[in-house]
Design a protein around this motif. Sequence first.
Motif, PDB file in Angstrom:
ATOM      1  N   TRP A  18       0.836  -1.215   0.000  1.00  0.00           N
ATOM      2  CA  TRP A  18       0.000   0.000   0.000  1.00  0.00           C
ATOM      3  C   TRP A  18       0.864   1.255   0.000  1.00  0.00           C
ATOM      4  CZ3 TRP A  18      -5.486   0.730   0.743  1.00  0.00           C
ATOM      5  CH2 TRP A  18      -5.849   2.066   0.974  1.00  0.00           C
ATOM      6  N   MET A  19       1.840   1.306   0.932  1.00  0.00           N
ATOM      7  CA  MET A  19       2.668   2.497   1.067  1.00  0.00           C
ATOM      8  C   MET A  19       3.572   2.692  -0.145  1.00  0.00           C
ATOM      9  SD  MET A  19       1.618   3.872   3.733  1.00  0.00           S
ATOM     10  CE  MET A  19       2.803   5.210   3.769  1.00  0.00           C
ATOM     11  N   THR A  20       4.032   1.560  -0.728  1.00  0.00           N
ATOM     12  CA  THR A  20       4.882   1.673  -1.922  1.00  0.00           C
ATOM     13  C   THR A  20       4.114   2.366  -3.050  1.00  0.00           C
ATOM     14  OG1 THR A  20       6.118  -0.328  -1.342  1.00  0.00           O
ATOM     15  CG2 THR A  20       6.201   0.396  -3.646  1.00  0.00           C
ATOM     16  N   ASN A  21       2.895   1.905  -3.297  1.00  0.00           N
ATOM     17  CA  ASN A  21       2.087   2.528  -4.363  1.00  0.00           C
ATOM     18  C   ASN A  21       1.685   3.957  -3.999  1.00  0.00           C
ATOM     19  OD1 ASN A  21       2.333   0.160  -5.718  1.00  0.00           O
ATOM     20  ND2 ASN A  21       0.152  -0.281  -5.872  1.00  0.00           N
ATOM     21  N   TYR A  22       1.431   4.190  -2.690  1.00  0.00           N
ATOM     22  CA  TYR A  22       1.063   5.524  -2.243  1.00  0.00           C
ATOM     23  C   TYR A  22       2.186   6.515  -2.557  1.00  0.00           C
ATOM     24  CZ  TYR A  22       0.080   9.415   0.907  1.00  0.00           C
ATOM     25  OH  TYR A  22      -0.136  10.663   1.442  1.00  0.00           O
ATOM     26  N   PHE A  23       3.420   6.124  -2.209  1.00  0.00           N
ATOM     27  CA  PHE A  23       4.557   7.019  -2.473  1.00  0.00           C
ATOM     28  C   PHE A  23       4.863   7.099  -3.971  1.00  0.00           C
ATOM     29  CE2 PHE A  23       5.546   6.265   2.069  1.00  0.00           C
ATOM     30  CZ  PHE A  23       5.672   7.580   2.463  1.00  0.00           C
ATOM     31  N   ALA A  24       4.644   5.991  -4.695  1.00  0.00           N
ATOM     32  CA  ALA A  24       4.897   5.998  -6.144  1.00  0.00           C
ATOM     33  C   ALA A  24       3.953   6.984  -6.841  1.00  0.00           C
ATOM     34  CB  ALA A  24       4.724   4.603  -6.710  1.00  0.00           C
ATOM     35  N   ILE A  25       2.668   6.955  -6.418  1.00  0.00           N
ATOM     36  CA  ILE A  25       1.700   7.904  -7.008  1.00  0.00           C
ATOM     37  C   ILE A  25       2.068   9.330  -6.623  1.00  0.00           C
ATOM     38  CG2 ILE A  25      -0.714   8.660  -6.936  1.00  0.00           C
ATOM     39  CD1 ILE A  25      -1.466   5.682  -6.620  1.00  0.00           C
ATOM     40  N   GLY A  26       2.450   9.514  -5.373  1.00  0.00           N
ATOM     41  CA  GLY A  26       2.851  10.845  -4.934  1.00  0.00           C
ATOM     42  C   GLY A  26       4.049  11.352  -5.694  1.00  0.00           C
ATOM     43  N   MET A  27       4.947  10.469  -6.065  1.00  0.00           N
ATOM     44  CA  MET A  27       6.154  10.879  -6.779  1.00  0.00           C
ATOM     45  C   MET A  27       5.861  11.264  -8.234  1.00  0.00           C
ATOM     46  SD  MET A  27       8.936   8.183  -5.266  1.00  0.00           S
ATOM     47  CE  MET A  27      10.243   8.702  -6.352  1.00  0.00           C
ATOM     48  N   LEU A  28       4.635  10.959  -8.698  1.00  0.00           N
ATOM     49  CA  LEU A  28       4.254  11.468 -10.017  1.00  0.00           C
ATOM     50  C   LEU A  28       4.216  12.985 -10.010  1.00  0.00           C
ATOM     51  CD1 LEU A  28       1.329   9.034 -10.927  1.00  0.00           C
ATOM     52  CD2 LEU A  28       3.592   9.097 -12.005  1.00  0.00           C
ATOM     53  N   PHE A  29       3.833  13.580  -8.860  1.00  0.00           N
ATOM     54  CA  PHE A  29       3.655  15.036  -8.751  1.00  0.00           C
ATOM     55  C   PHE A  29       4.692  15.715  -7.857  1.00  0.00           C
ATOM     56  CE2 PHE A  29      -0.437  12.889  -9.212  1.00  0.00           C
ATOM     57  CZ  PHE A  29      -0.926  13.462 -10.353  1.00  0.00           C
ATOM     58  N   ARG A  30       5.109  15.035  -6.828  1.00  0.00           N
ATOM     59  CA  ARG A  30       5.985  15.665  -5.830  1.00  0.00           C
ATOM     60  C   ARG A  30       7.395  15.109  -5.954  1.00  0.00           C
ATOM     61  NH1 ARG A  30       2.594  17.968  -1.854  1.00  0.00           N
ATOM     62  NH2 ARG A  30       0.559  18.208  -2.844  1.00  0.00           N
ATOM     63  N   PRO A  31       8.385  15.911  -5.612  1.00  0.00           N
ATOM     64  CA  PRO A  31       8.268  17.345  -5.319  1.00  0.00           C
ATOM     65  C   PRO A  31       8.102  18.151  -6.610  1.00  0.00           C
ATOM     66  CG  PRO A  31      10.560  16.686  -5.208  1.00  0.00           C
ATOM     67  CD  PRO A  31       9.775  15.435  -5.464  1.00  0.00           C
ATOM     68  N   TYR A  32       7.598  19.378  -6.455  1.00  0.00           N
ATOM     69  CA  TYR A  32       7.380  20.214  -7.620  1.00  0.00           C
ATOM     70  C   TYR A  32       8.694  20.720  -8.211  1.00  0.00           C
ATOM     71  CZ  TYR A  32       2.540  20.388  -5.977  1.00  0.00           C
ATOM     72  OH  TYR A  32       1.279  20.068  -5.567  1.00  0.00           O
ATOM     73  N   GLN A  33       9.689  20.911  -7.339  1.00  0.00           N
ATOM     74  CA  GLN A  33      10.994  21.421  -7.774  1.00  0.00           C
ATOM     75  C   GLN A  33      12.077  20.408  -7.460  1.00  0.00           C
ATOM     76  OE1 GLN A  33      11.157  24.221  -9.436  1.00  0.00           O
ATOM     77  NE2 GLN A  33       9.012  24.824  -9.072  1.00  0.00           N
ATOM     78  N   ALA A  34      13.180  20.522  -8.224  1.00  0.00           N
ATOM     79  CA  ALA A  34      14.324  19.633  -7.971  1.00  0.00           C
ATOM     80  C   ALA A  34      14.937  19.959  -6.607  1.00  0.00           C
ATOM     81  CB  ALA A  34      15.367  19.800  -9.071  1.00  0.00           C
ATOM     82  N   ILE A  35      15.364  18.919  -5.901  1.00  0.00           N
ATOM     83  CA  ILE A  35      16.023  19.101  -4.594  1.00  0.00           C
ATOM     84  C   ILE A  35      17.520  18.914  -4.802  1.00  0.00           C
ATOM     85  CG2 ILE A  35      16.235  18.234  -2.235  1.00  0.00           C
ATOM     86  CD1 ILE A  35      13.354  17.260  -2.448  1.00  0.00           C
TER      87      ILE A  35
END
Length: 377
Positions: A18-35
Amino acid sequence: MDWITIIMMGVVGGFIGWMTNYFAIGMLFRPYQAIRVGRYTLPFTPGVIPKRRKDIAKSIGRIVGQELIHTKKVTDQILNKKVRKELKDQALHTLSQAFRSEKTPADLLKSYLNLSDIQIKKMETSIIKKLQKKLDNLLARSVWETVEKTAGVDKAMLIGKMSKEVQGLLVQALQEPSFRLVLMDKIHEFLKGLAFGKLVSQAIPVEKIADKIISGIHPHIGSETVYEFIYQGILQTWKKYENEPIGEVLDSLGILQKENLQHMISDMFSKNNPFHQRLCDLLADVDEKAFEQTVLDSIDYLFESPFIHSFLQASVQKIDFQQLVENEINHFSLPELEAKIYEIAHRELFMIQVLGGVLGFFIGVVQAFFILYVFPF
Protein backbone atom coordinates in the motif's frame (compact mmCIF):
# COMPACT_ATOMS: atom_id res chain seq x y z
CA MET A 1 1.11 -20.35 15.98
CA ASP A 2 1.92 -20.72 12.30
CA TRP A 3 -1.34 -19.18 10.99
CA ILE A 4 -0.81 -16.06 13.12
CA THR A 5 2.68 -15.68 11.64
CA ILE A 6 1.30 -16.10 8.13
CA ILE A 7 -1.41 -13.46 8.70
CA MET A 8 1.05 -11.03 10.33
CA MET A 9 3.47 -11.33 7.43
CA GLY A 10 0.54 -10.85 5.01
CA VAL A 11 -0.49 -7.68 6.87
CA VAL A 12 3.07 -6.38 6.85
CA GLY A 13 3.35 -7.18 3.11
CA GLY A 14 0.02 -5.48 2.47
CA PHE A 15 1.11 -2.37 4.36
CA ILE A 16 4.40 -2.28 2.44
CA GLY A 17 2.55 -2.71 -0.90
CA TRP A 18 0.00 0.00 0.00
CA MET A 19 2.67 2.50 1.07
CA THR A 20 4.88 1.67 -1.92
CA ASN A 21 2.09 2.53 -4.36
CA TYR A 22 1.06 5.52 -2.24
CA PHE A 23 4.56 7.02 -2.47
CA ALA A 24 4.90 6.00 -6.14
CA ILE A 25 1.70 7.90 -7.01
CA GLY A 26 2.85 10.84 -4.93
CA MET A 27 6.15 10.88 -6.78
CA LEU A 28 4.25 11.47 -10.02
CA PHE A 29 3.66 15.04 -8.75
CA ARG A 30 5.99 15.67 -5.83
CA PRO A 31 8.27 17.34 -5.32
CA TYR A 32 7.38 20.21 -7.62
CA GLN A 33 10.99 21.42 -7.77
CA ALA A 34 14.32 19.63 -7.97
CA ILE A 35 16.02 19.10 -4.59
CA ARG A 36 19.72 19.91 -4.65
CA VAL A 37 22.41 18.87 -2.20
CA GLY A 38 25.46 20.94 -3.05
CA ARG A 39 26.16 20.43 -6.72
CA TYR A 40 24.07 17.27 -6.93
CA THR A 41 20.36 16.82 -7.64
CA LEU A 42 18.57 14.09 -5.71
CA PRO A 43 17.23 11.30 -7.93
CA PHE A 44 13.53 11.39 -8.85
CA THR A 45 13.29 15.12 -8.17
CA PRO A 46 11.26 16.87 -9.35
CA GLY A 47 8.32 14.47 -9.80
CA VAL A 48 7.61 12.80 -13.13
CA ILE A 49 4.79 15.16 -14.21
CA PRO A 50 6.55 18.42 -13.16
CA LYS A 51 9.72 17.24 -14.88
CA ARG A 52 8.03 16.23 -18.15
CA ARG A 53 5.11 18.67 -18.00
CA LYS A 54 5.75 20.33 -21.37
CA ASP A 55 6.22 17.00 -23.14
CA ILE A 56 3.04 15.64 -21.57
CA ALA A 57 1.09 18.80 -22.53
CA LYS A 58 2.36 18.55 -26.10
CA SER A 59 1.43 14.85 -26.35
CA ILE A 60 -2.07 15.39 -24.95
CA GLY A 61 -2.55 18.38 -27.25
CA ARG A 62 -1.47 16.34 -30.28
CA ILE A 63 -3.81 13.46 -29.41
CA VAL A 64 -6.78 15.77 -28.80
CA GLY A 65 -6.12 18.09 -31.75
CA GLN A 66 -5.19 15.51 -34.37
CA GLU A 67 -6.95 12.30 -33.38
CA LEU A 68 -9.95 13.13 -31.19
CA ILE A 69 -11.35 16.35 -32.69
CA HIS A 70 -12.50 16.30 -36.32
CA THR A 71 -13.86 19.36 -38.13
CA LYS A 72 -16.99 17.68 -39.50
CA LYS A 73 -17.84 16.08 -36.17
CA VAL A 74 -17.53 19.41 -34.36
CA THR A 75 -19.69 21.15 -37.00
CA ASP A 76 -22.32 18.39 -36.88
CA GLN A 77 -22.37 18.64 -33.10
CA ILE A 78 -22.95 22.39 -33.24
CA LEU A 79 -25.74 22.03 -35.81
CA ASN A 80 -27.43 18.88 -34.48
CA LYS A 81 -31.18 18.52 -33.92
CA LYS A 82 -30.92 18.87 -30.16
CA VAL A 83 -29.10 22.20 -30.40
CA ARG A 84 -31.62 23.41 -32.99
CA LYS A 85 -34.57 22.48 -30.75
CA GLU A 86 -32.99 24.11 -27.70
CA LEU A 87 -32.30 27.27 -29.71
CA LYS A 88 -35.90 27.37 -30.96
CA ASP A 89 -37.27 26.85 -27.45
CA GLN A 90 -35.05 29.59 -26.09
CA ALA A 91 -36.01 31.93 -28.94
CA LEU A 92 -39.74 31.36 -28.35
CA HIS A 93 -39.32 31.88 -24.60
CA THR A 94 -37.35 35.09 -25.14
CA LEU A 95 -39.87 36.43 -27.67
CA SER A 96 -42.79 35.62 -25.37
CA GLN A 97 -41.12 37.54 -22.56
CA ALA A 98 -40.29 40.47 -24.88
CA PHE A 99 -43.89 40.86 -26.09
CA ARG A 100 -45.07 41.10 -22.48
CA SER A 101 -42.08 42.83 -20.94
CA GLU A 102 -42.49 46.11 -19.09
CA LYS A 103 -38.77 46.71 -19.45
CA THR A 104 -37.22 49.10 -21.94
CA PRO A 105 -34.26 48.50 -24.28
CA ALA A 106 -32.28 50.77 -21.94
CA ASP A 107 -33.11 48.45 -19.01
CA LEU A 108 -31.87 45.44 -20.99
CA LEU A 109 -28.67 47.22 -21.97
CA LYS A 110 -28.02 47.99 -18.30
CA SER A 111 -28.87 44.45 -17.14
CA TYR A 112 -27.13 42.34 -19.78
CA LEU A 113 -24.33 44.60 -21.03
CA ASN A 114 -23.81 46.57 -17.80
CA LEU A 115 -24.01 49.88 -19.66
CA SER A 116 -24.37 53.11 -17.71
CA ASP A 117 -26.87 55.91 -18.37
CA ILE A 118 -24.04 57.98 -19.81
CA GLN A 119 -23.11 55.23 -22.28
CA ILE A 120 -26.73 54.80 -23.35
CA LYS A 121 -27.05 58.56 -23.82
CA LYS A 122 -23.97 58.48 -26.05
CA MET A 123 -25.60 55.73 -28.11
CA GLU A 124 -28.74 57.85 -28.51
CA THR A 125 -26.68 60.88 -29.55
CA SER A 126 -24.74 58.75 -32.01
CA ILE A 127 -27.98 57.46 -33.61
CA ILE A 128 -29.36 61.00 -33.94
CA LYS A 129 -26.11 62.18 -35.57
CA LYS A 130 -26.17 59.25 -38.01
CA LEU A 131 -29.77 60.00 -38.96
CA GLN A 132 -28.91 63.67 -39.45
CA LYS A 133 -25.87 62.74 -41.51
CA LYS A 134 -27.97 60.46 -43.73
CA LEU A 135 -30.41 63.34 -44.17
CA ASP A 136 -27.54 65.70 -45.07
CA ASN A 137 -26.30 63.22 -47.67
CA LEU A 138 -29.78 62.89 -49.12
CA LEU A 139 -30.41 66.65 -49.27
CA ALA A 140 -26.97 67.21 -50.83
CA ARG A 141 -27.92 65.10 -53.84
CA SER A 142 -29.25 66.82 -56.92
CA VAL A 143 -32.90 66.55 -57.83
CA TRP A 144 -31.92 64.50 -60.88
CA GLU A 145 -29.78 62.10 -58.84
CA THR A 146 -32.47 61.67 -56.20
CA VAL A 147 -35.38 61.10 -58.57
CA GLU A 148 -33.77 59.39 -61.53
CA LYS A 149 -30.77 57.57 -60.06
CA THR A 150 -31.96 56.74 -56.54
CA ALA A 151 -35.63 56.06 -57.28
CA GLY A 152 -34.95 54.65 -60.73
CA VAL A 153 -37.55 56.90 -62.41
CA ASP A 154 -37.21 57.95 -66.07
CA LYS A 155 -37.35 61.75 -66.42
CA ALA A 156 -39.53 61.85 -69.56
CA MET A 157 -41.94 59.29 -68.15
CA LEU A 158 -42.16 61.16 -64.84
CA ILE A 159 -42.88 64.55 -66.46
CA GLY A 160 -45.43 62.98 -68.81
CA LYS A 161 -47.22 61.31 -65.89
CA MET A 162 -47.18 64.53 -63.87
CA SER A 163 -48.61 66.45 -66.85
CA LYS A 164 -51.42 63.92 -67.22
CA GLU A 165 -52.16 64.14 -63.50
CA VAL A 166 -52.30 67.96 -63.57
CA GLN A 167 -54.53 67.92 -66.66
CA GLY A 168 -56.81 65.38 -65.02
CA LEU A 169 -57.05 67.51 -61.88
CA LEU A 170 -58.03 70.54 -63.99
CA VAL A 171 -60.77 68.55 -65.76
CA GLN A 172 -62.01 67.27 -62.41
CA ALA A 173 -61.92 70.77 -60.91
CA LEU A 174 -64.22 72.13 -63.65
CA GLN A 175 -66.83 69.54 -62.65
CA GLU A 176 -66.74 70.38 -58.95
CA PRO A 177 -69.67 72.51 -57.62
CA SER A 178 -67.21 74.47 -55.49
CA PHE A 179 -65.35 75.62 -58.62
CA ARG A 180 -68.66 76.87 -60.12
CA LEU A 181 -69.39 78.85 -56.92
CA VAL A 182 -65.93 80.41 -56.89
CA LEU A 183 -66.27 81.29 -60.59
CA MET A 184 -69.67 82.89 -59.93
CA ASP A 185 -68.18 85.02 -57.13
CA LYS A 186 -65.37 86.16 -59.40
CA ILE A 187 -67.79 87.05 -62.22
CA HIS A 188 -70.00 88.96 -59.79
CA GLU A 189 -66.97 90.94 -58.50
CA PHE A 190 -65.90 91.63 -62.09
CA LEU A 191 -69.32 92.92 -63.10
CA LYS A 192 -69.52 95.13 -60.04
CA GLY A 193 -66.45 96.96 -61.28
CA LEU A 194 -68.04 97.76 -64.65
CA ALA A 195 -70.25 100.76 -65.34
CA PHE A 196 -72.99 98.60 -66.84
CA GLY A 197 -72.20 95.53 -64.78
CA LYS A 198 -75.44 95.69 -62.84
CA LEU A 199 -77.50 95.84 -66.02
CA VAL A 200 -75.57 92.88 -67.46
CA SER A 201 -76.09 90.80 -64.33
CA GLN A 202 -79.80 91.59 -64.41
CA ALA A 203 -80.06 90.70 -68.08
CA ILE A 204 -77.93 87.57 -67.85
CA PRO A 205 -77.81 85.72 -64.51
CA VAL A 206 -74.32 85.09 -63.14
CA GLU A 207 -75.10 81.36 -62.99
CA LYS A 208 -75.62 81.20 -66.72
CA ILE A 209 -72.41 83.13 -67.41
CA ALA A 210 -70.46 80.68 -65.18
CA ASP A 211 -72.05 77.66 -66.85
CA LYS A 212 -71.28 79.10 -70.26
CA ILE A 213 -67.63 79.66 -69.37
CA ILE A 214 -67.30 76.14 -67.91
CA SER A 215 -68.97 74.51 -70.93
CA GLY A 216 -66.70 76.49 -73.22
CA ILE A 217 -63.49 75.64 -71.37
CA HIS A 218 -64.24 71.99 -70.60
CA PRO A 219 -63.66 70.53 -74.10
CA HIS A 220 -60.31 72.28 -74.40
CA ILE A 221 -58.87 71.39 -70.97
CA GLY A 222 -58.48 67.75 -71.94
CA SER A 223 -56.95 68.54 -75.33
CA GLU A 224 -53.46 67.67 -76.50
CA THR A 225 -52.66 71.40 -76.74
CA VAL A 226 -53.28 71.97 -73.03
CA TYR A 227 -51.35 68.77 -72.22
CA GLU A 228 -48.36 70.00 -74.20
CA PHE A 229 -48.56 73.39 -72.48
CA ILE A 230 -48.54 71.72 -69.04
CA TYR A 231 -45.76 69.35 -70.12
CA GLN A 232 -43.52 72.20 -71.30
CA GLY A 233 -44.16 74.14 -68.10
CA ILE A 234 -43.18 71.21 -65.88
CA LEU A 235 -40.18 70.47 -68.14
CA GLN A 236 -38.90 74.03 -67.81
CA THR A 237 -39.28 73.86 -64.05
CA TRP A 238 -37.45 70.51 -64.00
CA LYS A 239 -34.55 71.89 -66.04
CA LYS A 240 -34.31 74.81 -63.66
CA TYR A 241 -33.92 72.62 -60.58
CA GLU A 242 -32.64 69.21 -61.79
CA ASN A 243 -28.96 69.89 -61.06
CA GLU A 244 -29.56 71.77 -57.82
CA PRO A 245 -29.24 70.05 -54.41
CA ILE A 246 -32.68 68.88 -53.39
CA GLY A 247 -32.29 70.50 -49.97
CA GLU A 248 -31.71 73.93 -51.48
CA VAL A 249 -34.63 73.48 -53.89
CA LEU A 250 -37.03 72.55 -51.09
CA ASP A 251 -35.69 75.46 -49.04
CA SER A 252 -36.10 77.96 -51.90
CA LEU A 253 -39.66 76.77 -52.52
CA GLY A 254 -40.43 77.27 -48.84
CA ILE A 255 -41.32 73.60 -48.36
CA LEU A 256 -38.77 72.99 -45.64
CA GLN A 257 -35.61 74.40 -44.08
CA LYS A 258 -32.66 72.12 -43.50
CA GLU A 259 -32.02 73.41 -39.97
CA ASN A 260 -35.65 72.89 -39.01
CA LEU A 261 -35.58 69.35 -40.37
CA GLN A 262 -32.45 68.54 -38.37
CA HIS A 263 -34.11 69.82 -35.18
CA MET A 264 -37.26 67.93 -36.07
CA ILE A 265 -35.33 64.64 -36.25
CA SER A 266 -33.73 65.32 -32.88
CA ASP A 267 -37.08 66.28 -31.32
CA MET A 268 -38.90 63.29 -32.78
CA PHE A 269 -36.22 60.90 -31.51
CA SER A 270 -36.29 62.52 -28.07
CA LYS A 271 -40.09 62.37 -27.80
CA ASN A 272 -40.34 58.84 -29.19
CA ASN A 273 -37.03 57.52 -27.92
CA PRO A 274 -37.14 53.73 -28.49
CA PHE A 275 -34.51 53.22 -25.79
CA HIS A 276 -37.00 54.34 -23.13
CA GLN A 277 -40.21 52.76 -24.43
CA ARG A 278 -41.51 49.51 -23.03
CA LEU A 279 -40.82 46.46 -25.18
CA CYS A 280 -44.49 45.51 -25.11
CA ASP A 281 -45.36 48.96 -26.54
CA LEU A 282 -42.67 48.80 -29.22
CA LEU A 283 -43.97 45.38 -30.31
CA ALA A 284 -47.67 46.24 -29.93
CA ASP A 285 -48.29 46.47 -33.68
CA VAL A 286 -46.30 43.32 -34.48
CA ASP A 287 -48.11 40.02 -35.10
CA GLU A 288 -46.56 37.82 -32.41
CA LYS A 289 -47.36 34.47 -34.04
CA ALA A 290 -46.14 35.60 -37.45
CA PHE A 291 -42.97 37.04 -35.92
CA GLU A 292 -42.31 33.81 -33.99
CA GLN A 293 -42.78 31.76 -37.16
CA THR A 294 -40.36 34.03 -39.01
CA VAL A 295 -37.74 33.51 -36.30
CA LEU A 296 -38.25 29.72 -36.34
CA ASP A 297 -37.99 29.64 -40.13
CA SER A 298 -34.80 31.72 -39.93
CA ILE A 299 -33.28 29.25 -37.46
CA ASP A 300 -34.16 26.34 -39.76
CA TYR A 301 -32.62 28.19 -42.68
CA LEU A 302 -29.40 28.83 -40.76
CA PHE A 303 -29.07 25.19 -39.66
CA GLU A 304 -29.73 23.88 -43.17
CA SER A 305 -27.77 26.49 -45.09
CA PRO A 306 -24.74 25.08 -46.96
CA PHE A 307 -23.07 28.46 -46.45
CA ILE A 308 -23.35 28.17 -42.65
CA HIS A 309 -21.98 24.60 -42.74
CA SER A 310 -19.04 25.70 -44.88
CA PHE A 311 -18.45 28.77 -42.74
CA LEU A 312 -18.42 26.75 -39.50
CA GLN A 313 -16.11 24.10 -40.94
CA ALA A 314 -13.71 26.78 -42.16
CA SER A 315 -13.87 28.48 -38.74
CA VAL A 316 -13.28 25.23 -36.82
CA GLN A 317 -10.33 24.38 -39.07
CA LYS A 318 -8.70 27.65 -38.08
CA ILE A 319 -8.81 26.71 -34.39
CA ASP A 320 -5.54 25.11 -33.32
CA PHE A 321 -6.95 22.67 -30.76
CA GLN A 322 -3.54 21.08 -30.27
CA GLN A 323 -1.94 24.38 -29.25
CA LEU A 324 -5.04 25.35 -27.27
CA VAL A 325 -4.94 22.20 -25.13
CA GLU A 326 -1.15 22.45 -24.73
CA ASN A 327 -1.36 26.07 -23.59
CA GLU A 328 -4.18 25.32 -21.14
CA ILE A 329 -2.22 22.48 -19.51
CA ASN A 330 0.92 24.61 -19.27
CA HIS A 331 -1.16 27.45 -17.88
CA PHE A 332 -2.12 25.46 -14.78
CA SER A 333 0.11 25.76 -11.75
CA LEU A 334 1.51 22.43 -10.56
CA PRO A 335 -0.86 22.23 -7.53
CA GLU A 336 -3.80 23.00 -9.86
CA LEU A 337 -2.65 20.37 -12.35
CA GLU A 338 -2.29 17.80 -9.56
CA ALA A 339 -5.77 18.66 -8.27
CA LYS A 340 -7.25 18.32 -11.77
CA ILE A 341 -5.68 14.90 -12.33
CA TYR A 342 -6.84 13.71 -8.88
CA GLU A 343 -10.30 15.07 -9.69
CA ILE A 344 -10.42 13.02 -12.90
CA ALA A 345 -8.67 9.83 -11.69
CA HIS A 346 -9.13 9.89 -7.91
CA ARG A 347 -10.96 6.56 -7.82
CA GLU A 348 -8.46 4.85 -10.14
CA LEU A 349 -5.44 6.13 -8.19
CA PHE A 350 -7.00 4.97 -4.93
CA MET A 351 -7.65 1.52 -6.42
CA ILE A 352 -3.96 1.30 -7.39
CA GLN A 353 -3.08 1.81 -3.72
CA VAL A 354 -5.63 -0.84 -2.71
CA LEU A 355 -4.26 -3.21 -5.34
CA GLY A 356 -0.74 -2.63 -3.97
CA GLY A 357 -1.99 -3.53 -0.48
CA VAL A 358 -3.78 -6.69 -1.72
CA LEU A 359 -0.77 -7.86 -3.74
CA GLY A 360 1.52 -7.07 -0.81
CA PHE A 361 -0.69 -9.12 1.50
CA PHE A 362 -0.59 -12.18 -0.78
CA ILE A 363 3.18 -11.81 -1.27
CA GLY A 364 3.60 -11.68 2.53
CA VAL A 365 1.44 -14.81 2.92
CA VAL A 366 3.44 -16.65 0.25
CA GLN A 367 6.72 -15.63 1.88
CA ALA A 368 5.48 -16.87 5.27
CA PHE A 369 4.39 -20.17 3.72
CA PHE A 370 7.79 -20.68 2.12
CA ILE A 371 9.66 -19.78 5.32
CA LEU A 372 7.52 -22.05 7.53
CA TYR A 373 6.97 -25.05 5.28
CA VAL A 374 9.27 -25.05 2.27
CA PHE A 375 12.53 -23.70 3.66
CA PRO A 376 12.16 -24.04 7.47
CA PHE A 377 15.14 -23.02 9.51
